[in-house]
Design a protein around this motif. Structure first.
Motif, PDB file in Angstrom:
ATOM      1  N   THR A  81       0.823  -1.205   0.000  1.00 37.81           N
ATOM      2  CA  THR A  81       0.000   0.000   0.000  1.00 37.81           C
ATOM      3  C   THR A  81       0.857   1.253   0.000  1.00 37.81           C
ATOM      4  O   THR A  81       0.599   2.206  -0.746  1.00 37.81           O
ATOM      5  CB  THR A  81      -0.922   0.011   1.233  1.00 37.81           C
ATOM      6  OG1 THR A  81      -1.715  -1.180   1.231  1.00 37.81           O
ATOM      7  CG2 THR A  81      -1.848   1.205   1.208  1.00 37.81           C
ATOM      8  N   ALA A  82       1.904   1.261   0.835  1.00 39.94           N
ATOM      9  CA  ALA A  82       2.778   2.430   0.912  1.00 39.94           C
ATOM     10  C   ALA A  82       3.511   2.658  -0.409  1.00 39.94           C
ATOM     11  O   ALA A  82       3.680   3.797  -0.855  1.00 39.94           O
ATOM     12  CB  ALA A  82       3.782   2.265   2.049  1.00 39.94           C
ATOM     13  N   ALA A  85       1.049   4.109  -2.856  1.00 35.93           N
ATOM     14  CA  ALA A  85       0.669   5.470  -2.481  1.00 35.93           C
ATOM     15  C   ALA A  85       1.749   6.478  -2.845  1.00 35.93           C
ATOM     16  O   ALA A  85       1.465   7.666  -2.988  1.00 35.93           O
ATOM     17  CB  ALA A  85       0.379   5.544  -0.973  1.00 35.93           C
ATOM     18  N   GLN A  92      -5.746  10.608  -7.014  1.00 36.18           N
ATOM     19  CA  GLN A  92      -5.527  11.273  -5.737  1.00 36.18           C
ATOM     20  C   GLN A  92      -6.268  10.540  -4.629  1.00 36.18           C
ATOM     21  O   GLN A  92      -7.391  10.141  -4.776  1.00 36.18           O
ATOM     22  CB  GLN A  92      -6.022  12.720  -5.800  1.00 36.18           C
ATOM     23  CG  GLN A  92      -5.667  13.530  -4.561  1.00 36.18           C
ATOM     24  CD  GLN A  92      -6.082  14.970  -4.715  1.00 36.18           C
ATOM     25  OE1 GLN A  92      -6.785  15.315  -5.646  1.00 36.18           O
ATOM     26  NE2 GLN A  92      -5.640  15.804  -3.802  1.00 36.18           N
ATOM     27  N   GLY A  93      -5.562  10.348  -3.521  1.00 34.32           N
ATOM     28  CA  GLY A  93      -6.168   9.670  -2.380  1.00 34.32           C
ATOM     29  C   GLY A  93      -6.179   8.158  -2.515  1.00 34.32           C
ATOM     30  O   GLY A  93      -6.996   7.483  -1.918  1.00 34.32           O
ATOM     31  N   LEU A  94      -5.238   7.574  -3.316  1.00 32.35           N
ATOM     32  CA  LEU A  94      -5.208   6.124  -3.467  1.00 32.35           C
ATOM     33  C   LEU A  94      -5.081   5.422  -2.123  1.00 32.35           C
ATOM     34  O   LEU A  94      -5.761   4.450  -1.852  1.00 32.35           O
ATOM     35  CB  LEU A  94      -4.038   5.717  -4.374  1.00 32.35           C
ATOM     36  CG  LEU A  94      -3.745   4.195  -4.424  1.00 32.35           C
ATOM     37  CD1 LEU A  94      -4.891   3.465  -5.043  1.00 32.35           C
ATOM     38  CD2 LEU A  94      -2.458   3.922  -5.169  1.00 32.35           C
ATOM     39  N   LEU A  95      -4.197   5.939  -1.247  1.00 37.15           N
ATOM     40  CA  LEU A  95      -4.003   5.291   0.051  1.00 37.15           C
ATOM     41  C   LEU A  95      -5.300   5.274   0.830  1.00 37.15           C
ATOM     42  O   LEU A  95      -5.678   4.273   1.424  1.00 37.15           O
ATOM     43  CB  LEU A  95      -2.913   6.014   0.848  1.00 37.15           C
ATOM     44  CG  LEU A  95      -2.582   5.395   2.209  1.00 37.15           C
ATOM     45  CD1 LEU A  95      -2.121   3.968   2.025  1.00 37.15           C
ATOM     46  CD2 LEU A  95      -1.525   6.207   2.916  1.00 37.15           C
ATOM     47  N   ARG A  96      -6.033   6.402   0.827  1.00 38.60           N
ATOM     48  CA  ARG A  96      -7.304   6.445   1.561  1.00 38.60           C
ATOM     49  C   ARG A  96      -8.314   5.500   0.928  1.00 38.60           C
ATOM     50  O   ARG A  96      -8.980   4.727   1.603  1.00 38.60           O
ATOM     51  CB  ARG A  96      -7.850   7.871   1.564  1.00 38.60           C
ATOM     52  CG  ARG A  96      -9.251   7.978   2.151  1.00 38.60           C
ATOM     53  CD  ARG A  96      -9.688   9.424   2.221  1.00 38.60           C
ATOM     54  NE  ARG A  96      -9.644  10.069   0.923  1.00 38.60           N
ATOM     55  CZ  ARG A  96     -10.590   9.907  -0.024  1.00 38.60           C
ATOM     56  NH1 ARG A  96     -11.627   9.148   0.203  1.00 38.60           N
ATOM     57  NH2 ARG A  96     -10.489  10.520  -1.188  1.00 38.60           N
ATOM     58  N   ASN A  97      -8.426   5.546  -0.413  1.00 43.67           N
ATOM     59  CA  ASN A  97      -9.452   4.752  -1.077  1.00 43.67           C
ATOM     60  C   ASN A  97      -9.117   3.266  -1.078  1.00 43.67           C
ATOM     61  O   ASN A  97     -10.002   2.430  -1.043  1.00 43.67           O
ATOM     62  CB  ASN A  97      -9.629   5.226  -2.527  1.00 43.67           C
ATOM     63  CG  ASN A  97     -10.236   6.603  -2.589  1.00 43.67           C
ATOM     64  OD1 ASN A  97     -10.989   6.992  -1.714  1.00 43.67           O
ATOM     65  ND2 ASN A  97      -9.887   7.372  -3.605  1.00 43.67           N
ATOM     66  N   LEU A 114      -6.973  -2.431  -3.549  1.00 44.14           N
ATOM     67  CA  LEU A 114      -5.859  -1.988  -4.391  1.00 44.14           C
ATOM     68  C   LEU A 114      -6.123  -2.376  -5.851  1.00 44.14           C
ATOM     69  O   LEU A 114      -5.892  -1.582  -6.763  1.00 44.14           O
ATOM     70  CB  LEU A 114      -4.552  -2.613  -3.898  1.00 44.14           C
ATOM     71  CG  LEU A 114      -3.993  -2.061  -2.581  1.00 44.14           C
ATOM     72  CD1 LEU A 114      -2.794  -2.876  -2.134  1.00 44.14           C
ATOM     73  CD2 LEU A 114      -3.618  -0.600  -2.727  1.00 44.14           C
ATOM     74  N   THR A 548      -8.180   3.283   7.831  1.00 45.36           N
ATOM     75  CA  THR A 548      -6.932   3.714   7.198  1.00 45.36           C
ATOM     76  C   THR A 548      -5.767   3.603   8.174  1.00 45.36           C
ATOM     77  O   THR A 548      -4.703   3.088   7.836  1.00 45.36           O
ATOM     78  CB  THR A 548      -7.054   5.173   6.713  1.00 45.36           C
ATOM     79  OG1 THR A 548      -8.100   5.258   5.751  1.00 45.36           O
ATOM     80  CG2 THR A 548      -5.760   5.649   6.087  1.00 45.36           C
ATOM     81  N   MET A 552      -2.495   1.122   7.840  1.00 46.98           N
ATOM     82  CA  MET A 552      -1.106   1.558   7.921  1.00 46.98           C
ATOM     83  C   MET A 552      -0.324   0.743   8.953  1.00 46.98           C
ATOM     84  O   MET A 552       0.901   0.686   8.916  1.00 46.98           O
ATOM     85  CB  MET A 552      -1.039   3.042   8.278  1.00 46.98           C
ATOM     86  CG  MET A 552      -1.618   3.946   7.203  1.00 46.98           C
ATOM     87  SD  MET A 552      -0.749   3.778   5.624  1.00 46.98           S
ATOM     88  CE  MET A 552       0.810   4.557   6.012  1.00 46.98           C
TER      89      MET A 552
END
Length: 852
Positions: A81-82, A85, A92-97, A114, A548, A552
């Motif tokens: 994920t990191a 991101a 925009q906001g891939l990590l959040r979504n 993902l 979220t 993480m």
């Protein structure tokens, strides 16, 4: 979970690297959708070739993850994920979504999200997973398999491994889904060997180069080690003649030769540094006692290739060499080997990485060290959410023997609470054990931890002697504040505005210090605050933010049933019981325990009721509700929903028990009156129902649920219409619709039937804005079985093309409309079908006979 930058950084090319354009061209031949697989034994230059390819063709739009043996499923998902991101140009906001909104879509998790997020990305993003052979955790391998087998149009997956990963490669090959490079492709050619010797500063004859190439069979590591050894020998011809072409003997021989060619200080430094896979310069100096350790490692990286520079201040010894040196240090200097691990443990702890610290403490094989680390490391593991590591630390400290101090049982009690046990006997038993060993004059840290745990488990702190005032650590301060906020949020007289401000501050503080678990905890409390305030969108947003934060830390959505329950409740209020039921069913399948499991059971019953199903598990759900110890706003919200189901399926007598239970728990509040009004209404006592509902609207008693007045207006509308008071009935319906729209809730008017249900859509069209009215119509279509009618003609046309492999742009071309129009239709279809992405939309549409 903290992901080091070096883990997801695209590596630098070695200083003495040789361009290999033929291999880059060969990699370029991979077709879209093919798995690129680079498999060869150690030292064949897999990482270097892929680095050259990525830098030549794809940088900076590359996601790179360097795997190692410590990767479990949580770390694998966090790093993946990191890495994504960090890729520029992604939505925009891939990590959040992708990580946070994994709970927003039914039955999904981080990997699914993902893949969904990358589905429409063009061009495809290369995701390089290096050293896949290091991946042994079953959960991580399952996730890897899902990435490979499911795929996404916007994903180009590249795996580098020493051997074939445990994937169904024969099936993939038969389907033409692999593009593979093997050792025979990676072997250096004679021309490349010549170039390598030249860039290494060696002027060898063609015969000498040919001999080296022949005896190494083009093995890159062998050639590089040979180049290092040749630089320090005068008899180059003799060296080449004695050089063996066997991979294992070559590694052994060159290790000895290279080490012998180094100055003794450099040799000693490499040996003592070999206990660590990652070598920040500060750690290197601590291990060796040399302030210039970073400079020496840099020189070795530039001159020998024995050391790899991961970033300007972090190094890694070549894995083959590090393994050899570590084994040598443990065999010949066991005390120094253990001491080095002790040094590394304390260094990583001071650096804020308790997981690395714990790993070295375990390798030191010193239980007393683990016990001494408990006070300094325990709270940090709590704050960062490393609960598995905390369990390891507690168990290791107990294995040390000797007298038990208060730290282990206190942390044990907290661990049980954090894992969802709440006031379970195990947590209270651990707290009682701490009582038995409590010192006469406790130091502030354990006293503060004890006070926080008592607040969490019992809602109050026992009276004790004052604790001496000392400077608190951030962990201690935030733990105490969060514990007090947890108790405050549970009170009926909650002040949302004031508590919200404090919790938002705690979110920022936790994020600033890297305390992921504390951040997740603060977001979870904020969901209750927003529920009490009637800010349902913010409530769901806080739950997604909690997810979220958990993602993480490497946790799956299934490990967060409370946040999943909040989002499912938001689904219900939005008039989407199908999404709520799918979400809850997926969470229940993971067998959560404690309070979240009880809430999920109630929500599952309500979602089934809204979809017209019989309440099969009603008695079990009622039992779950009566066992809850949640905040007052949560209890009232669930009790009103459950009472509604009971009136339909279990009768007024059973429903009255829920009313009595809520009144005993929270007192005389508007929700108790609402349940009474509905019971009167169901029995045909319209005058009594009207009088009770009017008391709610007049604010005679406080309400804990923001939309309770909306429900009261709907009761009044029903009573008026059945009594022939059409004007009054319509006015009460208008008040209900306006109140619901203001709160952005759809369920109350979506589930009504009878005369109010006959009017609700036409009146809504007159008094509501169009987007909210359309949501209401779609919700009523779902609840009352009119999904086909809810889909417009154009949406049905788009739906018919979803089973194809056409992208949104291609569907737009097919229907001669803009791509934005198609995307709008697709979003509307997802909402009306209660799904999150294309695959689920097709499945749901087929179940509803909307597709063949």
């Amino acid at each position: 979970m903290h992901v080091p930058g070096s883990t997801i950084a695209l590596p630098e090319l070695p200083a003495a690297s040789v361009p290999r354009p033929d291999l880059v061209d060969l990699l370029d031949r991979a077709e879209p959708g093919q798995l690129v697989l680079v498999v060869a034994p150690p030292g064949y230059g897999k990482t270097v070739v892929l680095t050259e390819w990525m830098r030549a063709r794809h940088a900076p739009r590359v996601a790179w993850v360097s795997l190692d043996a410590t990767f479990d499923a949580d770390r694998f998902r966090s790093a993946l994920t990191a890495a994504l991101a960090a890729v520029p140009g992604l939505p925009q906001g891939l990590l959040r979504n992708a990580a946070g909104a994994a709970g927003h879509r039914p039955g999904a998790d981080v990997v699914d999200e993902l893949l969904a997020a990358l589905d429409d990305v063009r061009p495809a993003v290369p995701v390089v997973l290096d050293d896949v052979h290091e991946l042994t955790d079953p959960g991580a391998l399952r996730d890897l398999g899902r990435l490979v087998l499911t795929g996404a149009a916007g994903l180009r997956l590249v795996l580098a491994s020493r051997h074939d990963p445990p994937l169904p490669l024969p099936r993939l090959r038969a389907a033409g889904r692999t593009h593979e490079l093997r050792a025979e492709h990676l072997r250096f050619t004679l021309a490349e060997t010549t170039s390598l010797m030249r860039v290494s500063g060696l002027d060898l004859t063609p015969g000498q180069i040919a001999a080296l190439h022949s005896r190494t069979a083009g093995w890159a590591a062998g050639l590089r080690f040979a180049a290092v050894a040749l630089q320090s020998t005068e008899d180059r011809q003799g060296f080449i003649e004695q050089f063996s072409g066997s991979e294992h003997s070559t590694a052994d021989y060159l290790t000895g030769e290279v080490m012998a060619s180094l100055p003794v200080p450099s040799r000693d430094l490499l040996r003592v540094e070999s206990v660590c896979g990652l070598l920040p310069t500060g750690l290197a100096s601590a291990l060796s006692g040399r302030p210039d350790a970073g400079r020496v490692l840099g020189e070795l990286a530039d001159d020998t290739g024995l050391v790899e520079r991961l970033d300007p201040s972090t190094f890694r010894i070549h894995p083959l060499l590090r393994t050899y040196l570590g084994a040598e240090l443990e065999r010949h200097l066991p005390a120094r080997y253990r001491h080095s691990h002790v040094t590394a443990a304390w260094w990583w702890l001071a650096a804020g990485d308790p997981v690395h610290a714990l790993r070295h403490a375990e390798r030191a094989e010193d239980p007393e060290l683990l016990r001494s680390l408990l006070p300094s490391m325990g709270l940090r593991l709590v704050a960062t959410g490393e609960l598995a590591a905390l369990r390891t630390l507690i168990d290791g400290a107990r294995d040390a023997g000797g007298p038990v101090d208060a730290w282990a049982p206190l942390l044990e009690a907290y661990l049980e609470f954090a894992l969802g046990a709440g006031t379970d006997r195990t947590a209270l038993a651990a707290l009682e054990q701490a009582d038995r060993v409590w010192p006469a004059a406790p130091q502030p840290p354990p006293a503060q931890l004890r006070g926080s745990i008592e607040l969490l488990l019992t809602g109050h702190t026992e009276t004790r002697a004052p604790v001496p005032s000392v400077a608190e650590t951030p962990e201690q301060a935030l733990l105490e504040r969060l514990s007090r906020a947890t108790v405050e949020v549970s009170e009926p007289a909650l002040d949302p505005a004031r508590v919200r401000t404090g919790l938002e501050e705690l979110v920022l503080l936790a994020r600033e210090h890297g305390f992921g678990w504390f951040e997740e905890w603060a977001w979870t409390l904020l969901t209750v605050v927003e529920l009490a305030a009637g800010r349902y969108r913010d409530m769901a947003g806080a739950a997604r933010s909690a997810i979220t934060a958990a993602a993480m830390l490497g946790r799956q959505v299934s490990a967060m049933p409370a946040s999943v329950a909040v989002i499912a409740y938001a689904d219900l209020l939005a008039g989407d019981p199908a999404a709520a039921r799918q979400r809850v069913a997926a969470a229940v399948a993971e067998e959560p325990r404690g309070e979240p499991e009880r809430v999920l059971r109630v929500l599952h019953s309500v979602a089934g009721h809204d979809l017209g199903e019989t309440a099969i598990g009603l008695a079990r759900c009622r039992s779950a509700l009566f066992e809850l110890t949640a905040p007052a706003a949560v209890l009232a919200s669930l009790a009103v929903l459950e009472h509604e189901v009971e009136l339909s399926h279990a009768g007024a007598t059973n429903a009255a028990r829920t009313t009595e239970w809520l009144q005993e728990r929270v007192g005389n509040v508007a929700e108790v009156l609402l349940m009474d009004a509905r019971a009167h209404q169901a029995a045909g006592r319209h005058d009594a129902a009207r009088t009770t509902a009017e008391a709610i609207v007049a604010g005679v008693v406080p309400h804990l649920v923001a939309h309770t007045p909306v429900d009261a207006h709907l009761v009044l509308s029903e009573c008026a219409l059945r009594d022939g008071e059409l004007e009054r009935g319509r006015a009460e319906l208008v008040a209900a619709l306006r109140g619901a729209a203001k709160l952005d809730v759809v369920r109350p008017p979506a589930v009504v039937t009878g005369p109010v249900g006959d009017l609700v859509e036409s009146v809504s069209a007159e008094v509501s804005d169009r987007p909210w009215h359309e949501r209401l119509v779609a919700a009523r279509a779902m609840v009352h079985g009119r999904v086909r009618a809810a889909l417009s003609e154009r949406e049905l046309a788009v739906l018919a093309l979803l089973p194809s492999l056409l992208s949104a742009a291609e569907i737009a071309d097919e229907l001669t409309v803009s791509v934005n129009t198609v995307k709008t239709h697709i979003r509307s279809i997802y909402t009306k079908l209660g799904v999150g992405h294309r695959r689920d939309a097709v499945v749901q549409a087929r179940e509803l006979d909307l597709l063949p």
